[in-house]
Design an enzyme around this catalytic site. Structure first.
Site, PDB file in Angstrom:
ATOM      1  N   ASN A  10     -25.065 -15.248 -29.731  1.00 23.75           N
ATOM      2  CA  ASN A  10     -25.703 -14.349 -28.762  1.00 23.75           C
ATOM      3  C   ASN A  10     -25.855 -15.105 -27.449  1.00 23.75           C
ATOM      4  OD1 ASN A  10     -27.295 -12.642 -27.299  1.00 23.75           O
ATOM      5  ND2 ASN A  10     -29.070 -12.735 -28.667  1.00 23.75           N
ATOM      6  N   LYS A  12     -26.852 -14.000 -24.719  1.00 24.75           N
ATOM      7  CA  LYS A  12     -27.981 -13.490 -23.917  1.00 24.75           C
ATOM      8  C   LYS A  12     -27.539 -13.311 -22.455  1.00 24.75           C
ATOM      9  CE  LYS A  12     -31.111 -15.420 -27.322  1.00 24.75           C
ATOM     10  NZ  LYS A  12     -32.424 -15.980 -27.650  1.00 24.75           N
ATOM     11  N   HIS A  96     -32.956  -6.818 -30.901  1.00 20.87           N
ATOM     12  CA  HIS A  96     -33.322  -8.225 -30.697  1.00 20.87           C
ATOM     13  C   HIS A  96     -34.773  -8.307 -30.230  1.00 20.87           C
ATOM     14  CE1 HIS A  96     -33.457 -12.302 -29.179  1.00 20.87           C
ATOM     15  NE2 HIS A  96     -32.411 -12.538 -29.931  1.00 20.87           N
ATOM     16  N   GLU A  98     -36.147 -10.006 -28.048  1.00 23.68           N
ATOM     17  CA  GLU A  98     -36.312 -10.019 -26.587  1.00 23.68           C
ATOM     18  C   GLU A  98     -36.232  -8.597 -26.030  1.00 23.68           C
ATOM     19  OE1 GLU A  98     -33.312 -12.966 -25.846  1.00 23.68           O
ATOM     20  OE2 GLU A  98     -34.584 -14.453 -26.831  1.00 23.68           O
ATOM     21  N   GLU A 168     -34.915 -13.118 -37.655  1.00 27.56           N
ATOM     22  CA  GLU A 168     -35.179 -14.094 -36.594  1.00 27.56           C
ATOM     23  C   GLU A 168     -36.687 -14.192 -36.369  1.00 27.56           C
ATOM     24  OE1 GLU A 168     -31.512 -14.639 -33.830  1.00 27.56           O
ATOM     25  OE2 GLU A 168     -32.748 -13.042 -33.018  1.00 27.56           O
ATOM     26  N   GLY A 174     -35.449 -20.134 -29.527  1.00 32.67           N
ATOM     27  CA  GLY A 174     -35.440 -20.898 -28.291  1.00 32.67           C
ATOM     28  C   GLY A 174     -36.493 -21.981 -28.228  1.00 32.67           C
ATOM     29  N   SER A 212     -33.226 -21.186 -33.372  1.00 33.47           N
ATOM     30  CA  SER A 212     -33.025 -22.631 -33.232  1.00 33.47           C
ATOM     31  C   SER A 212     -32.002 -23.198 -34.219  1.00 33.47           C
ATOM     32  CB  SER A 212     -34.361 -23.388 -33.330  1.00 33.47           C
ATOM     33  OG  SER A 212     -35.201 -23.022 -32.241  1.00 33.47           O
TER      34      SER A 212
HETATM   35  P1  13P Z   1     -31.879 -19.711 -30.279  1.00 34.65           P
HETATM   36  O1  13P Z   1     -30.736 -20.061 -31.203  1.00 34.65           O
HETATM   37  O2  13P Z   1     -31.648 -20.169 -28.868  1.00 34.65           O
HETATM   38  O3  13P Z   1     -33.195 -20.087 -30.838  1.00 34.65           O
HETATM   39  O4  13P Z   1     -31.872 -18.095 -30.156  1.00 34.65           O
HETATM   40  C1  13P Z   1     -31.855 -17.356 -31.327  1.00 34.65           C
HETATM   41  C2  13P Z   1     -31.597 -15.945 -30.971  1.00 34.65           C
HETATM   42  O5  13P Z   1     -32.415 -15.275 -30.382  1.00 34.65           O
HETATM   43  C3  13P Z   1     -30.291 -15.376 -31.334  1.00 34.65           C
HETATM   44  O6  13P Z   1     -30.293 -14.003 -31.157  1.00 34.65           O
END
Ligand code: 13P
Length: 251
Positions: A10, A12, A96, A98, A168, A174, A212
């Site tokens: 992803n 983002k 997601h 976010e 997740e 992150g 992560s």
């Molecule tokens: P990270 O791998 O940066 O923690 O992000 C995970 C994520 O949100 C994947 O959709």
């Protein structure tokens, strides 16, 4: 029951078209020989068409990060499943954390988006997961169950295995604070058990872990019995680390 692992990156809101091109060109040779692993990259909308062109004929599929549930209409700023298919996109991340936290994505909308993606022939990756406060309060399972039950409400039981679920935990996204193998296995197995209450196909559903994931911790996470792959954020932004995670998924 053997499920083909899926590693999805992803991206983002990262990568201009030029940067995306450099990343995919570095990635393709590194994953070319990884049979028995499905690999997807999820660039921002602006880079979807060029990534479909660049990945054509390779092992790497291109997924979007969001879509609207309607075919078309007065929805400024939104993109439909038909528009994604038109570009050659093969799947889409839905729900997601976010999008849920920053853009008001609701379980009610996801209950419409999930069947819309399936009807269009896109592979949805539905994201679920708890906040740190919910985990500390012992509410992880209740929260994840509520998300799954709402979001799958309009999916026909015989189509469940066409959906990929990504567990997740929000506190692991992150942050560098990856879930322990025990936490990941427990939550991913719980996701499957909830889906098994509603569909005989649950053993075939791929459930990914996200949060992560890195080249260093991927081997341990991907070896867990119920973890069928990873949804990778930060570590998908460089070819070396993403390819290392893909290699760790090889059966
Ligand atoms: P990270 O791998 O940066 O923690 O992000 C995970 C994520 O949100 C994947 O959709």
């Amino acid at each position: 029951m053997s499920r083909v692992p899926l590693i999805a990156g992803n991206w983002k809101m990262h990568k201009t078209v030029g940067e995306a091109e450099a990343l995919i060109q570095a990635l393709l040779p590194r994953v070319a020989s990884l049979e028995s692993v499905e690999i997807a990259v999820c660039p921002p909308f602006t880079a979807l068409a060029p990534m479909v062109d660049s990945a054509r004929g390779s092992r790497v599929a291109v997924f979007a990060q969001n879509m609207h549930e309607a075919d078309h209409g007065a929805f400024t700023g939104e993109v439909s499943a038909a528009m994604l298919l038109d570009l050659g996109v093969s799947g889409v991340i839905l729900g997601h954390s976010e999008r849920r936290a920053f853009f008001g994505e609701t379980d009610a909308a996801l209950a419409r988006k999930l069947p819309a993606a399936l009807t269009a022939g896109l592979t949805p990756i539905l994201c679920v997961g708890e906040t740190e406060a919910q985990r500390l309060a012992g509410e992880t399972e209740a929260h994840v169950r509520a998300q799954l039950e709402s979001d799958f409400a309009a999916v026909e039981p015989e189509r469940y295995a066409e959906v990929v679920v990504a567990y997740e935990p929000i506190w692991a996204i992150g942050t560098g604070r990856v879930a322990t193998p025990a936490q990941a296995q427990e939550a991913v197995a719980f996701v499957r058990s909830v889906l098994a209450e509603r569909s005989a196909e649950a053993e075939r559903i791929r459930v990914l872990y996200g949060g992560s994931v890195s080249g260093e911790n991927a081997v341990e996470l991907l070896a867990l019995a119920d973890v069928d792959g990873a949804l990778v954020g930060g570590a998908s932004l460089t070819a070396e680390s993403f390819a290392a995670i893909c290699a760790a998924a090889r059966q």
